[in-house]
Design an enzyme around this catalytic site. Sequence first.
Site, PDB file in Angstrom:
ATOM      1  N   GLU A  24       0.664  -1.277   0.004  1.00 43.69           N
ATOM      2  CA  GLU A  24       0.007  -0.222   0.038  1.00 43.69           C
ATOM      3  C   GLU A  24       0.830   0.743   0.068  1.00 43.69           C
ATOM      4  O   GLU A  24       1.744   1.165   0.660  1.00 43.69           O
ATOM      5  CB  GLU A  24      -1.092  -0.292   0.972  1.00 43.69           C
ATOM      6  CG  GLU A  24      -2.091  -0.280   1.149  1.00 43.69           C
ATOM      7  CD  GLU A  24      -2.524  -0.923   0.139  1.00 43.69           C
ATOM      8  OE1 GLU A  24      -3.294  -0.695  -1.196  1.00 43.69           O
ATOM      9  OE2 GLU A  24      -3.226  -1.935  -0.028  1.00 43.69           O
ATOM     10  N   HIS A  25       0.400   2.327  -1.086  1.00 38.27           N
ATOM     11  CA  HIS A  25       0.868   3.359  -1.042  1.00 38.27           C
ATOM     12  C   HIS A  25       2.463   3.060  -1.417  1.00 38.27           C
ATOM     13  O   HIS A  25       3.892   4.195  -1.152  1.00 38.27           O
ATOM     14  CB  HIS A  25       0.488   4.309   0.100  1.00 38.27           C
ATOM     15  CG  HIS A  25      -0.124   4.698   0.210  1.00 38.27           C
ATOM     16  ND1 HIS A  25      -1.127   6.071  -0.268  1.00 38.27           N
ATOM     17  CD2 HIS A  25      -1.732   4.625   0.815  1.00 38.27           C
ATOM     18  CE1 HIS A  25      -2.044   6.211  -0.550  1.00 38.27           C
ATOM     19  NE2 HIS A  25      -2.476   5.057   0.905  1.00 38.27           N
ATOM     20  N   ASP A  27       3.546   2.145  -5.105  1.00 39.39           N
ATOM     21  CA  ASP A  27       4.087   1.919  -6.441  1.00 39.39           C
ATOM     22  C   ASP A  27       4.173   3.537  -6.775  1.00 39.39           C
ATOM     23  O   ASP A  27       4.668   3.662  -7.793  1.00 39.39           O
ATOM     24  CB  ASP A  27       2.022   1.982  -7.005  1.00 39.39           C
ATOM     25  CG  ASP A  27       0.958   2.984  -6.396  1.00 39.39           C
ATOM     26  OD1 ASP A  27       0.756   3.388  -5.418  1.00 39.39           O
ATOM     27  OD2 ASP A  27      -0.329   2.872  -7.255  1.00 39.39           O
ATOM     28  N   GLY A 114     -12.809   1.779  -1.916  1.00 37.29           N
ATOM     29  CA  GLY A 114     -10.901   1.145  -2.675  1.00 37.29           C
ATOM     30  C   GLY A 114     -10.709   0.168  -3.281  1.00 37.29           C
ATOM     31  O   GLY A 114      -9.705  -0.331  -3.356  1.00 37.29           O
ATOM     32  N   LEU A 115     -11.734  -0.707  -3.928  1.00 32.71           N
ATOM     33  CA  LEU A 115     -12.058  -1.549  -4.781  1.00 32.71           C
ATOM     34  C   LEU A 115     -11.633  -0.737  -6.320  1.00 32.71           C
ATOM     35  O   LEU A 115     -11.528  -2.144  -7.382  1.00 32.71           O
ATOM     36  CB  LEU A 115     -12.966  -2.583  -4.416  1.00 32.71           C
ATOM     37  CG  LEU A 115     -13.221  -2.845  -3.709  1.00 32.71           C
ATOM     38  CD1 LEU A 115     -14.355  -3.739  -3.280  1.00 32.71           C
ATOM     39  CD2 LEU A 115     -12.272  -3.393  -2.968  1.00 32.71           C
ATOM     40  N   SER A 116     -11.154   0.447  -6.201  1.00 37.60           N
ATOM     41  CA  SER A 116     -10.973   0.557  -7.678  1.00 37.60           C
ATOM     42  C   SER A 116     -11.819   1.665  -8.118  1.00 37.60           C
ATOM     43  O   SER A 116     -11.803   0.587  -9.699  1.00 37.60           O
ATOM     44  CB  SER A 116      -9.254   0.720  -7.538  1.00 37.60           C
ATOM     45  OG  SER A 116      -9.011   0.946  -9.137  1.00 37.60           O
ATOM     46  N   GLU A 154      -5.941   9.904 -15.035  1.00 35.82           N
ATOM     47  CA  GLU A 154      -6.839  10.282 -13.504  1.00 35.82           C
ATOM     48  C   GLU A 154      -5.877  11.636 -13.064  1.00 35.82           C
ATOM     49  O   GLU A 154      -6.297  12.355 -12.693  1.00 35.82           O
ATOM     50  CB  GLU A 154      -7.047   8.694 -12.906  1.00 35.82           C
ATOM     51  CG  GLU A 154      -7.771   9.316 -11.332  1.00 35.82           C
ATOM     52  CD  GLU A 154      -7.883   7.054 -10.957  1.00 35.82           C
ATOM     53  OE1 GLU A 154      -8.252   7.753  -9.446  1.00 35.82           O
ATOM     54  OE2 GLU A 154      -8.033   6.845 -11.750  1.00 35.82           O
ATOM     55  N   ASP A 166      -3.398   0.174 -10.066  1.00 37.76           N
ATOM     56  CA  ASP A 166      -5.160   0.275 -10.053  1.00 37.76           C
ATOM     57  C   ASP A 166      -5.802   0.026 -12.016  1.00 37.76           C
ATOM     58  O   ASP A 166      -6.414  -0.793 -12.445  1.00 37.76           O
ATOM     59  CB  ASP A 166      -6.186   2.014  -9.993  1.00 37.76           C
ATOM     60  CG  ASP A 166      -5.893   1.503  -7.605  1.00 37.76           C
ATOM     61  OD1 ASP A 166      -5.698   0.533  -7.866  1.00 37.76           O
ATOM     62  OD2 ASP A 166      -6.717   3.108  -7.869  1.00 37.76           O
TER      63      ASP A 166
END
Length: 379
Positions: A24-25, A27, A114-116, A154, A166
């Site tokens: 997490e975080h 990328d 949080g599931l993109s 995005e 994602d």
Amino acid sequence: MHRERFGAEPAVFAGPGRVNLIGEHTDYAEGFVMPAAINFATLAGISPRTDGKITIYSGNIGEEKTFDAAALPSKASKHWSDYPMGVVTILAGEGHEIPGFSLSIWSDVPLASGLSSSAALEVATALAVLSLVGAKYPGSITGPVLAQLCQRAENEFVGANCGIMDQFISLNGRENHALLLDCRDLSYKLAPIPDHVALVIANTMVKHSVAGGDYPTRRRESEAACAVIASHRPSVQFLRDTMLDDLENWGYEMEPKSLKRARHIIGENLRTIAAYEALLKGDMKELGRLMGEAHRSYSGDFEGSCVEADAMVELAQGLPGLVGARLTGGGFGGCTINLVEQAEAARFAEALGTRYAAKTGIEPQIHICHASEGAHRLE
């Protein structure tokens, strides 16, 4: 839906949501992540128009918006249509001539959980529009390239400073596999998820947005820590290039919050690689241990959790069948990912929902999922 509204038979494309098992975080620090595409998706149906207009309809919202194909918007309007139109604008900027079309969208990916859901929408839109302009995917446009284009939509159009994970997993996911992605060069390796393990996703019902607020603050704090290390080690470009020893050596020069963010990201990269190796060996006990450690780091050092998410993870402990549990996604709410023995998954989901409602007064949504294929056309 599309046929009734637009009077045309659509070509339909699916972009799956995703759950991140660990990483997490990391990328945007050019590190490692290990997500899986899931069997929740956004569907995009497309058909050509002859009037030069682009009309987009959301079946979930029940709203339609129209644009001029010859005068695409150059900036976001803070509307749901920013996501598909951002993709269209980026594709136009890559030299694709955009014709008029009707696009209908429907999704069962829970929003702001949080599931993109945003990446699923971007990816489904991209495949739909590319099919209309005659571009070949996969072919002249590959999964990694298209993921980067959707990420730009995005970043540059919507204004959410997300990493590549994602969009990449939505395009490149494989059924019954997790994907270890190196966010530096976009190389990836697959790891099988055992048949006896289910993905149980528990929505805390606390919503977050990565386009504003805490997400960019955490990113700035982590990049400030990287800059301190780079002042001593010029070869360092991202936290990916650093080690925990660097924090021992120069952490005192960092703001306390920056030090904590860096400790999470550096440690999370190590945990993610270890989790991939645990999956390859089928060592579920080690995978569960790493997930627990990852959640404690996410909550404590990154401060990316919340009371409800911490409660959801804590309440899962001790339930029959649990392999591991942690908060997944951008943080500040959303969902937890629970790896659970398949035979216990239904009982686990029911018990966790009951415990969470009793503790918080909030009725959660809990889904028993499996790893699915990446984006594709529906025949």
